[in-house]
Write a protein that holds these residues in place. Sequence first.
Motif, PDB file in Angstrom:
ATOM      1  N   GLY A 201     -47.225 -31.291  51.332  1.00 29.79           N
ATOM      2  CA  GLY A 201     -47.095 -30.606  52.615  1.00 29.79           C
ATOM      3  C   GLY A 201     -46.538 -31.503  53.697  1.00 29.79           C
ATOM      4  N   ARG A 202     -46.751 -31.057  54.915  1.00 31.89           N
ATOM      5  CA  ARG A 202     -46.264 -31.779  56.081  1.00 31.89           C
ATOM      6  C   ARG A 202     -46.734 -33.230  56.085  1.00 31.89           C
ATOM      7  N   GLY A 203     -47.919 -33.472  55.524  1.00 32.62           N
ATOM      8  CA  GLY A 203     -48.499 -34.813  55.515  1.00 32.62           C
ATOM      9  C   GLY A 203     -47.634 -35.864  54.838  1.00 32.62           C
ATOM     10  N   ALA A 227     -44.362 -27.022  47.181  1.00 36.21           N
ATOM     11  CA  ALA A 227     -44.432 -27.467  48.575  1.00 36.21           C
ATOM     12  C   ALA A 227     -45.022 -26.369  49.447  1.00 36.21           C
ATOM     13  N   SER A 228     -45.516 -26.780  50.603  1.00 38.29           N
ATOM     14  CA  SER A 228     -45.950 -25.814  51.613  1.00 38.29           C
ATOM     15  C   SER A 228     -44.728 -25.380  52.413  1.00 38.29           C
ATOM     16  N   ARG A 229     -44.911 -24.326  53.180  1.00 43.64           N
ATOM     17  CA  ARG A 229     -43.821 -23.882  54.039  1.00 43.64           C
ATOM     18  C   ARG A 229     -43.427 -24.973  55.018  1.00 43.64           C
ATOM     19  N   LEU A 241     -38.983 -24.007  46.254  1.00 47.03           N
ATOM     20  CA  LEU A 241     -40.202 -24.684  45.824  1.00 47.03           C
ATOM     21  C   LEU A 241     -41.407 -24.283  46.672  1.00 47.03           C
ATOM     22  N   GLN A 242     -41.205 -23.389  47.643  1.00 43.47           N
ATOM     23  CA  GLN A 242     -42.331 -22.974  48.482  1.00 43.47           C
ATOM     24  C   GLN A 242     -43.327 -22.146  47.680  1.00 43.47           C
ATOM     25  N   VAL A 243     -44.579 -22.542  47.783  1.00 40.45           N
ATOM     26  CA  VAL A 243     -45.672 -21.815  47.125  1.00 40.45           C
ATOM     27  C   VAL A 243     -46.408 -21.029  48.197  1.00 40.45           C
ATOM     28  N   ALA A 258     -51.333 -32.236  47.960  1.00 45.35           N
ATOM     29  CA  ALA A 258     -51.414 -33.480  48.727  1.00 45.35           C
ATOM     30  C   ALA A 258     -50.820 -33.288  50.118  1.00 45.35           C
ATOM     31  N   GLY A 259     -51.579 -33.633  51.141  1.00 48.59           N
ATOM     32  CA  GLY A 259     -51.057 -33.592  52.510  1.00 48.59           C
ATOM     33  C   GLY A 259     -50.671 -32.201  52.940  1.00 48.59           C
ATOM     34  N   LEU A 260     -51.390 -31.224  52.435  1.00 50.68           N
ATOM     35  CA  LEU A 260     -51.205 -29.858  52.952  1.00 50.68           C
ATOM     36  C   LEU A 260     -52.585 -29.290  53.266  1.00 50.68           C
ATOM     37  N   SER A 261     -52.641 -28.495  54.338  1.00 55.37           N
ATOM     38  CA  SER A 261     -53.944 -28.163  54.915  1.00 55.37           C
ATOM     39  C   SER A 261     -54.657 -27.038  54.167  1.00 55.37           C
ATOM     40  N   GLY A 262     -53.898 -26.179  53.486  1.00 57.36           N
ATOM     41  CA  GLY A 262     -54.540 -25.058  52.796  1.00 57.36           C
ATOM     42  C   GLY A 262     -54.589 -23.811  53.652  1.00 57.36           C
ATOM     43  N   ILE A 264     -54.060 -20.028  54.693  1.00 54.27           N
ATOM     44  CA  ILE A 264     -54.273 -18.877  53.814  1.00 54.27           C
ATOM     45  C   ILE A 264     -52.967 -18.443  53.141  1.00 54.27           C
ATOM     46  N   GLN A 265     -51.853 -18.596  53.878  1.00 55.07           N
ATOM     47  CA  GLN A 265     -50.568 -18.178  53.297  1.00 55.07           C
ATOM     48  C   GLN A 265     -50.173 -19.081  52.129  1.00 55.07           C
ATOM     49  N   HIS A 266     -50.602 -20.335  52.173  1.00 54.09           N
ATOM     50  CA  HIS A 266     -50.323 -21.220  51.040  1.00 54.09           C
ATOM     51  C   HIS A 266     -51.282 -20.924  49.887  1.00 54.09           C
ATOM     52  N   ALA A 278     -57.421 -31.574  45.703  1.00 57.46           N
ATOM     53  CA  ALA A 278     -56.891 -31.708  47.053  1.00 57.46           C
ATOM     54  C   ALA A 278     -57.009 -33.149  47.505  1.00 57.46           C
ATOM     55  N   ILE A 279     -55.924 -33.659  48.044  1.00 55.72           N
ATOM     56  CA  ILE A 279     -55.943 -35.001  48.628  1.00 55.72           C
ATOM     57  C   ILE A 279     -55.499 -34.849  50.074  1.00 55.72           C
ATOM     58  N   ASN A 280     -56.414 -35.159  50.996  1.00 59.89           N
ATOM     59  CA  ASN A 280     -56.121 -34.940  52.405  1.00 59.89           C
ATOM     60  C   ASN A 280     -56.982 -35.895  53.205  1.00 59.89           C
ATOM     61  N   VAL A 296     -60.946 -37.284  50.015  1.00 61.21           N
ATOM     62  CA  VAL A 296     -60.582 -37.531  51.406  1.00 61.21           C
ATOM     63  C   VAL A 296     -59.969 -38.919  51.458  1.00 61.21           C
ATOM     64  N   ALA A 297     -58.673 -38.967  51.669  1.00 63.71           N
ATOM     65  CA  ALA A 297     -57.985 -40.259  51.630  1.00 63.71           C
ATOM     66  C   ALA A 297     -56.608 -40.123  52.246  1.00 63.71           C
ATOM     67  N   ASP A 298     -56.055 -41.261  52.609  1.00 61.02           N
ATOM     68  CA  ASP A 298     -54.668 -41.282  53.051  1.00 61.02           C
ATOM     69  C   ASP A 298     -53.789 -41.195  51.810  1.00 61.02           C
ATOM     70  N   LEU A 299     -52.941 -40.190  51.777  1.00 66.66           N
ATOM     71  CA  LEU A 299     -52.158 -39.965  50.563  1.00 66.66           C
ATOM     72  C   LEU A 299     -51.195 -41.103  50.271  1.00 66.66           C
ATOM     73  N   PHE A 300     -50.824 -41.842  51.312  1.00 64.56           N
ATOM     74  CA  PHE A 300     -49.876 -42.933  51.084  1.00 64.56           C
ATOM     75  C   PHE A 300     -50.493 -44.035  50.223  1.00 64.56           C
TER      76      PHE A 300
ATOM     77  N   ASN B  36     -45.173  -8.180  63.087  1.00 67.18           N
ATOM     78  CA  ASN B  36     -45.032  -8.831  61.787  1.00 67.18           C
ATOM     79  C   ASN B  36     -44.049 -10.003  61.913  1.00 67.18           C
ATOM     80  N   PRO B  37     -44.454 -11.227  61.513  1.00 63.42           N
ATOM     81  CA  PRO B  37     -43.595 -12.402  61.741  1.00 63.42           C
ATOM     82  C   PRO B  37     -42.178 -12.254  61.178  1.00 63.42           C
ATOM     83  N   PHE B  38     -42.033 -11.613  60.049  1.00 59.29           N
ATOM     84  CA  PHE B  38     -40.687 -11.454  59.483  1.00 59.29           C
ATOM     85  C   PHE B  38     -39.838 -10.508  60.336  1.00 59.29           C
TER      86      PHE B  38
HETATM   87  C1  LIG Z   1     -45.313 -14.978  57.861  1.00 58.21           C
HETATM   88  C2  LIG Z   1     -45.753 -16.305  57.364  1.00 58.21           C
HETATM   89  C3  LIG Z   1     -45.613 -16.594  56.030  1.00 58.21           C
HETATM   90  C4  LIG Z   1     -45.998 -17.832  55.536  1.00 58.21           C
HETATM   91  N1  LIG Z   1     -45.843 -18.078  54.214  1.00 58.21           N
HETATM   92  C5  LIG Z   1     -46.207 -19.289  53.730  1.00 58.21           C
HETATM   93  C6  LIG Z   1     -46.072 -19.606  52.345  1.00 58.21           C
HETATM   94  O1  LIG Z   1     -45.611 -18.790  51.526  1.00 58.21           O
HETATM   95  N2  LIG Z   1     -46.453 -20.835  51.922  1.00 58.21           N
HETATM   96  C7  LIG Z   1     -46.977 -21.782  52.775  1.00 58.21           C
HETATM   97  O2  LIG Z   1     -47.304 -22.902  52.326  1.00 58.21           O
HETATM   98  N3  LIG Z   1     -47.110 -21.505  54.078  1.00 58.21           N
HETATM   99  C8  LIG Z   1     -46.728 -20.298  54.583  1.00 58.21           C
HETATM  100  N4  LIG Z   1     -46.851 -20.065  55.923  1.00 58.21           N
HETATM  101  C9  LIG Z   1     -47.214 -21.172  56.818  1.00 58.21           C
HETATM  102  C10 LIG Z   1     -48.700 -21.501  56.870  1.00 58.21           C
HETATM  103  O3  LIG Z   1     -49.311 -20.658  57.830  1.00 58.21           O
HETATM  104  C11 LIG Z   1     -48.893 -22.966  57.297  1.00 58.21           C
HETATM  105  O4  LIG Z   1     -48.280 -23.173  58.539  1.00 58.21           O
HETATM  106  C12 LIG Z   1     -48.318 -23.980  56.299  1.00 58.21           C
HETATM  107  O5  LIG Z   1     -48.759 -23.680  54.999  1.00 58.21           O
HETATM  108  C13 LIG Z   1     -48.754 -25.359  56.680  1.00 58.21           C
HETATM  109  O6  LIG Z   1     -48.160 -26.327  55.861  1.00 58.21           O
HETATM  110  P1  LIG Z   1     -48.898 -27.721  55.630  1.00 58.21           P
HETATM  111  O7  LIG Z   1     -50.240 -27.483  55.056  1.00 58.21           O
HETATM  112  O8  LIG Z   1     -47.967 -28.603  54.871  1.00 58.21           O
HETATM  113  O9  LIG Z   1     -48.965 -28.329  57.106  1.00 58.21           O
HETATM  114  P2  LIG Z   1     -50.215 -28.584  58.018  1.00 58.21           P
HETATM  115  O10 LIG Z   1     -51.042 -27.388  58.190  1.00 58.21           O
HETATM  116  O11 LIG Z   1     -49.692 -29.266  59.221  1.00 58.21           O
HETATM  117  O12 LIG Z   1     -51.083 -29.592  57.170  1.00 58.21           O
HETATM  118  C14 LIG Z   1     -50.738 -30.926  56.940  1.00 58.21           C
HETATM  119  C15 LIG Z   1     -51.953 -31.573  56.293  1.00 58.21           C
HETATM  120  O13 LIG Z   1     -51.629 -32.882  55.886  1.00 58.21           O
HETATM  121  C16 LIG Z   1     -52.728 -33.729  56.120  1.00 58.21           C
HETATM  122  N5  LIG Z   1     -52.206 -35.076  56.244  1.00 58.21           N
HETATM  123  C17 LIG Z   1     -51.353 -35.559  57.172  1.00 58.21           C
HETATM  124  N6  LIG Z   1     -51.091 -36.861  56.936  1.00 58.21           N
HETATM  125  C18 LIG Z   1     -51.791 -37.208  55.834  1.00 58.21           C
HETATM  126  C19 LIG Z   1     -51.935 -38.419  55.101  1.00 58.21           C
HETATM  127  N7  LIG Z   1     -51.297 -39.544  55.458  1.00 58.21           N
HETATM  128  N8  LIG Z   1     -52.750 -38.415  54.025  1.00 58.21           N
HETATM  129  C20 LIG Z   1     -53.418 -37.287  53.660  1.00 58.21           C
HETATM  130  N9  LIG Z   1     -53.309 -36.129  54.313  1.00 58.21           N
HETATM  131  C21 LIG Z   1     -52.509 -36.086  55.390  1.00 58.21           C
HETATM  132  C22 LIG Z   1     -53.341 -33.201  57.386  1.00 58.21           C
HETATM  133  O14 LIG Z   1     -54.713 -33.579  57.484  1.00 58.21           O
HETATM  134  C23 LIG Z   1     -53.144 -31.687  57.234  1.00 58.21           C
HETATM  135  O15 LIG Z   1     -54.280 -31.103  56.636  1.00 58.21           O
HETATM  136  C24 LIG Z   1     -46.520 -18.808  56.414  1.00 58.21           C
HETATM  137  C25 LIG Z   1     -46.679 -18.502  57.762  1.00 58.21           C
HETATM  138  C26 LIG Z   1     -46.320 -17.275  58.235  1.00 58.21           C
HETATM  139  C27 LIG Z   1     -46.492 -16.961  59.676  1.00 58.21           C
END
Ligand SMILES: Cc1cc2nc3c(=O)[nH]c(=O)nc-3n(C[C@H](O)[C@H](O)[C@H](O)COP(=O)(O)OP(=O)(O)OC[C@H]3O[C@@H](n4cnc5c(N)ncnc54)[C@H](O)[C@@H]3O)c2cc1C
Lengths: 320, 249
Positions: A201-203, A227-229, A241-243, A258-262, A264-266, A278-280, A296-300, B36-38
Amino acid sequence: MSCLILAEHDNSTLHPVTAHVVAAARRIGGEIHLLVAGDGCRRVAEQAATLDGVAGVWLADAARYADQTPESVAELVAARMAPHSHGLAAATAAGKSVMPRVAALLDVAQISDLVGVESGDTFVRPIYAGSALATVRSSDAKKIITVRATAFAAAGTNSAPAPIESLAVPDAPGKSRVVSRRLNRSARPELDAARVVVSGGRGLGSAENFHALLEPLADRLGAAIGASRAAVDAGFVSNDLQVGQTGKIVAPRLYIAAGLSGAIQHVAGMKDSQVIVAINKDPEAPIFQIADYGLVADLFDAIPALTAALGRTGDGGRNP
Amino acid sequence: MKAIVAVKRVVDYNVKVRVKADGSGVDAANAKMSMNPFDEIAVEEAVRLKEAGIVSEVIAVSIGAAPCQDTLRTALAVGADRAILVETGAEIQPLGAAKLLRALCERESPRIVLTGKQAIDDDANQTGQMLAALMGWPQATFASRLAIDGDVATVEREIDGGVETVEMRLPAVVTADLRLNQPRYATLPNIMRARKKPLETVTPEALGVDVSPRLEILKVSEPPRRAAGIRVADVAELAARLRDAEGVA
Ligand SMILES: Cc1cc2nc3c(=O)[nH]c(=O)nc-3n(C[C@H](O)[C@H](O)[C@H](O)COP(=O)(O)OP(=O)(O)OC[C@H]3O[C@@H](n4cnc5c(N)ncnc54)[C@H](O)[C@@H]3O)c2cc1C
């Protein structure tokens, strides 16, 4: 009752999702026929004919189906539905494009993302990003359905192939034309068929980090990458690759997030995985609520350490 | 040329929906509602087509009860020119929605209809395709890029495994995926201005459309819950668990 299944393929190979659709059709009951529409796709029909439970294969082999544009394929499916009570396809990008058109042409509803069959007219499907399951009963004479492949174990194959019958296909100009297809070829297993998925994910912070950290782990596990969105939007990896709710639905044996928050859409796209890791670094991240093993750890630090730890033993000599 | 954008009012994507105890549906009674976001992405695209001089008028359409007016005002505030509410308290399923949109397409003769690829409440992903079929039009679902040159639309679509480019002759239906654009926010002055833009109300009956549901919802239930997992102390424990308990070699 009898089912017509639109086969998914690329003119040379039958896509594995079709075997899952056959499994769903067997739950519905009745004879099952497969329809293969494409150009130069007899081999696909031959593969389709070996699936367990298939009574026959219709082959529509013509230039106008080369790209399987939804307009032309939907017309064909709708016309072939006359003797069938149920029409099914996988809930893939292709199936989702074609089947609603078929339903509209037949003036019936479509049941999207089938995950359960209660009877020939009563079905279960997820709503609200999988936060709820709806049981719906169709009052239509014909049921048009897209099937979520992960909900049905694939039908097997047998050595006595079903008969293949070629269809006469009228020539007609297409309504749309495929100009190009850019497919991301990879040596990895396909995301929706992999036994192990490593998702970031974004992390991960950047495309470079994403690849440098997750690829060695995925290599070690023979895994597909997901990957996350947020990771896709940030350009770490390509969109396919979006899940999630609006990406791929996966249910591997092992899913490492790893590094994705979870969000609901993911979670909607991976919560049926057998084992979730989960590694976060944030102990409150929602992904931990569904993880079997949470770290619970730094993914790097954690990802390279995990890759190394898994590499050291029990790997059958792959990593000396 | 005119563009129609279909927008649905749904429970906001940030709301955690709960299944009602009696299994009759989800509890959305006091939930925050949003476009709806889309569909937001679809509106943005239509407005950009207007700003580029390709589209002359953007008509936002919503189907549902009176509060859908809020959703339409949002569309007007980001640049739609006028709005049509198909007002009904009945449950509208995708086929019914597509038929209502067909009736409006026959009345308004748009060259393009834009909408989101799916609504995040029923997750059906059907209405755009059904409308295209009913009109006998081509379609491009899951659009991540749209270009219109004269009578031809070229669309990049997100497909499994990559990206596809399709070309089609207008009129056509395009359904928006997440990466088509980044929708703008409505500014306060534009929200004020939107209040004065025309918003017409029609009914399914007036449009002569039978919208009776074809799917009866027998029950809505919670998905099975995953059993609670464990926290591992460190990477060594995680690796050991994966090897010993999960057979990861
Ligand atoms: C209409 C709509 C549809 C969507 N469809 C999807 C979809 O199909 N799939 C999807 O994934 N999302 C979807 N989303 C987006 C979803 O709501 C989230 O915004 C997205 O999943 C967040 O991605 P993320 O977890 O990577 O980012 P974040 O929520 O920002 O999470 C990043 C995580 O990384 C952790 N992190 C950061 N740095 C580190 C580090 N060094 N070590 C360990 N952990 C670290 C943080 O603690 C955080 O938990 C959709 C949203 C909308 C509105």
